[in-house]
Design a protein around this motif. Sequence first.
Motif, mmCIF file in Angstrom:
data_model
loop_
_atom_site.group_PDB
_atom_site.id
_atom_site.type_symbol
_atom_site.label_atom_id
_atom_site.label_comp_id
_atom_site.label_asym_id
_atom_site.label_seq_id
_atom_site.Cartn_x
_atom_site.Cartn_y
_atom_site.Cartn_z
ATOM 1 N N VAL A 10 57.069 51.702 88.550
ATOM 2 C CA VAL A 10 57.818 50.958 87.540
ATOM 3 C C VAL A 10 59.266 51.447 87.459
ATOM 4 C CG1 VAL A 10 57.124 52.452 85.607
ATOM 5 C CG2 VAL A 10 57.731 50.068 85.184
ATOM 6 N N ASP A 11 59.497 52.776 87.629
ATOM 7 C CA ASP A 11 60.870 53.284 87.632
ATOM 8 C C ASP A 11 61.635 52.734 88.841
ATOM 9 O OD1 ASP A 11 60.190 54.679 85.381
ATOM 10 O OD2 ASP A 11 60.068 56.629 86.360
ATOM 11 N N ALA A 12 60.959 52.685 89.994
ATOM 12 C CA ALA A 12 61.587 52.124 91.189
ATOM 13 C C ALA A 12 61.914 50.647 90.992
ATOM 14 C CB ALA A 12 60.674 52.311 92.398
ATOM 15 N N ALA A 13 61.025 49.941 90.282
ATOM 16 C CA ALA A 13 61.266 48.520 90.031
ATOM 17 C C ALA A 13 62.551 48.329 89.233
ATOM 18 C CB ALA A 13 60.081 47.908 89.288
ATOM 19 N N TRP A 14 62.744 49.134 88.188
ATOM 20 C CA TRP A 14 63.958 48.996 87.380
ATOM 21 C C TRP A 14 65.203 49.400 88.175
ATOM 22 C CZ3 TRP A 14 63.966 45.926 83.535
ATOM 23 C CH2 TRP A 14 62.823 45.764 82.748
ATOM 24 N N LEU A 15 65.069 50.388 89.043
ATOM 25 C CA LEU A 15 66.203 50.783 89.875
ATOM 26 C C LEU A 15 66.638 49.636 90.776
ATOM 27 C CD1 LEU A 15 68.054 53.088 91.010
ATOM 28 C CD2 LEU A 15 66.263 53.480 92.715
#
Length: 457
Positions: A10-15
Amino acid sequence: MKTHEPLSGVDAAWLRMDDPTNLMTITAVLVLEDPIDVGTLKEVIEERLLGFTRFRQRVRDPEESPRWEMDPHFDLDRHVRRAALPGAADQEELKARVSDLMSDPLDRSKPLWHMELIEDYLGGSAIIVRLHHCIGDGIALVQVLLSLTDEHFDPARFPTTEHTGRLSGFVEGAWKTLKETATVGSRILAEGTESLLNPSHALHRAKQGMSLGAALSKFAFLGTDTDTVFKGDLQVAQKATWSGPLDLTTVKRIGHAIDAKVNDVLLGAVAGALRHYLEAHDEPTDGVVMRALVPVNLRPLEQAFELGNHFGLVFLNLPVGTKNRLERVMGVKKQMDEIKGSAEAGAAFGILEALGHFPIEVEEQAVRFFGNKASAVMTNVPGPQEQLHIKGRRVQNVMPWVPRAGHIGLGVSIFSYNGEVRLGIACDGHLVPDPDTIIEGFELEFDELAADLSPEA
């Protein structure tokens, strides 16, 4: 501590959602009643912020296999700078500066945060903070910012720091203040989504209500909302503004009078503010429904100091086309009551986590798919209800703005602090060139609701 820790899905998605027209950066302003100099601010940051390891880490290989690594060239001077406002150096100039910074991407070769200090602002100072969404969600980042204050700082500092950003020695002291915030701020401002703020409650209700599969089906078959001036092609330039303070006690009194939650009252007033904007631009309002994406916290409050993203999203239909303001509030209340029994937030979190592991082309299509179903992103974050200080300087107000993904051009943020509530608007400057008209409508709506429900009415 791991030296090359991969970002969660999910953090990668926002990045990877970063786009020149919609940067995934959370922006906030802290206004101090007393001036602070840049040297003192740097001392505060070094003492109270850098113990969070994430603020000394950069993202390596962001497009393929993003992972955190310590920045070997970390220099605090590259993240904190002093600036001055032009002209009268008042609130209008501060709004313009915040708007400009919202269009400015963070440097990906360094840790993804930055602060700008306006040393001389209306007799005090203002701090403009920008943090990338991949570092953490709104609940986590608000708590990080509050750790800069005297009331939320433990002199024991950070004896040990785990790679996740969890604080060990610091939490014991800070948790006391966090509990006070949770019991006051969360109860008052976020009571409309109380069960959603507690994962165990949300999961329990999900078993009784909408299943995960039903939630996913709802997302898939949800149609678009009304086509209004808030939809269209986005440009790079952004606009930011915020309201004056509203009395939280009055908001509670309005809610009590009509058996609605405080959250229902505020979101109903936002619906009225958007109707006011359309009317001011001679746009039709009859039957208009504006859909908003609303972030919902899915982590226990005692874990708010852990960084990373742990929230879901729900769709809320704002009854802009309803003429009666009380009916608008009750329309919001009905939907929020239904959402509390659903699995929508958890389903959205699962989708975001999965997207972070798919090729970026797939993620872009999914973000576009969901973004086209809404006209705004709205967030309602409770802050502490006591007076805060930074090195003895009184914090007059705090205003964070929610970022917007995909082709959504309007962000609406509600934040409470020390008995007051403020509304913030961040938007595409082309679609919404005059966001203060929304603020005007919100304040008018609030005043009229209070007058309608006053004992003398």
